[in-house]
Enzyme design. Sequence first.
Site, PDB file in Angstrom:
ATOM      1  N   CYS A 183      68.000 -10.609-105.310  1.00  0.00           N
ATOM      2  CA  CYS A 183      69.320 -11.211-105.339  1.00  0.00           C
ATOM      3  C   CYS A 183      70.007 -10.886-106.675  1.00  0.00           C
ATOM      4  O   CYS A 183      70.264  -9.720-106.958  1.00  0.00           O
ATOM      5  CB  CYS A 183      69.235 -12.708-105.053  1.00  0.00           C
ATOM      6  SG  CYS A 183      70.827 -13.453-104.604  1.00  0.00           S
ATOM      7  N   HIS A 232      67.171 -12.456 -99.851  1.00  0.00           N
ATOM      8  CA  HIS A 232      65.987 -13.203-100.296  1.00  0.00           C
ATOM      9  C   HIS A 232      64.837 -12.899 -99.341  1.00  0.00           C
ATOM     10  O   HIS A 232      64.725 -13.527 -98.285  1.00  0.00           O
ATOM     11  CB  HIS A 232      66.265 -14.707-100.310  1.00  0.00           C
ATOM     12  CG  HIS A 232      67.167 -15.139-101.416  1.00  0.00           C
ATOM     13  ND1 HIS A 232      66.702 -15.448-102.673  1.00  0.00           N
ATOM     14  CD2 HIS A 232      68.514 -15.278-101.472  1.00  0.00           C
ATOM     15  CE1 HIS A 232      67.708 -15.787-103.460  1.00  0.00           C
ATOM     16  NE2 HIS A 232      68.825 -15.681-102.749  1.00  0.00           N
ATOM     17  N   GLU A 284      61.818 -13.694 -99.491  1.00  0.00           N
ATOM     18  CA  GLU A 284      60.926 -14.851 -99.342  1.00  0.00           C
ATOM     19  C   GLU A 284      61.468 -15.885 -98.364  1.00  0.00           C
ATOM     20  O   GLU A 284      60.747 -16.802 -97.960  1.00  0.00           O
ATOM     21  CB  GLU A 284      60.677 -15.496-100.710  1.00  0.00           C
ATOM     22  CG  GLU A 284      61.814 -16.327-101.271  1.00  0.00           C
ATOM     23  CD  GLU A 284      62.947 -15.537-101.908  1.00  0.00           C
ATOM     24  OE1 GLU A 284      63.824 -16.174-102.524  1.00  0.00           O
ATOM     25  OE2 GLU A 284      62.961 -14.294-101.789  1.00  0.00           O
TER      26      GLU A 284
END
Length: 210
Positions: free
Chosen positions: A79, A186, A188
């Site tokens: 990001c 992102h 994750e």
Amino acid sequence: MIGIIDYGMGNLHSVSKALERLQFPYLISGNPDELMECDAFILPGVGAFPDAMKNLDTTGLRTFLDQHVYQQKPLLGICLGMQLLFEKSTEYGETAGLAYLNGNVIHFSEKQHHDHSSLKIPHMGWNRLAFLNEKTSTGGIEEGYVYFVHSYVVEAPDELMAAKADYGCDVPAIVEKDLVFGMQFHPEKSGQVGTALLKRFGELAEKGVD
């Protein structure tokens, strides 16, 4: 071991939990002496570009990262962390970045095509990746949707782009040069696709790149 760089502006918990699920050993630290023992690094980031660069400079982590890139250990920016890899950003004026990759960071409104100017900024939510070129970071992984949250977007040379998304313009979503990688979304928080991409980076950390 993967070092998650703590410079006061990252979502450290979600990144560390994702690595934990993938069973990759990790260390969260803002101490260059501790991070020196790691084989690869993740630079997360949430917030404003100028603040992030200031924190990296004042903590000595910028110098540490410069040395790390010279030593050819894998680095992944996520990001804002991806945006920091480039030469400069226009967020709140003009601020120089780490300059590991050629390109600049601009506001979405400067890049979106006029007929898409009604699209909401920030670019927030799930969007589909389209893989480009033959890249280490994406080879063998299936395209799919990932989760974005950002108001600024990178302008980068085509040869750096491993994946893009469409949001009124081509959004560089994954960039790669040598062992420097960036993901604008992102991973994750991006389900199976994000997990596969993080796993690939973890494997690079363990084995290196031929």
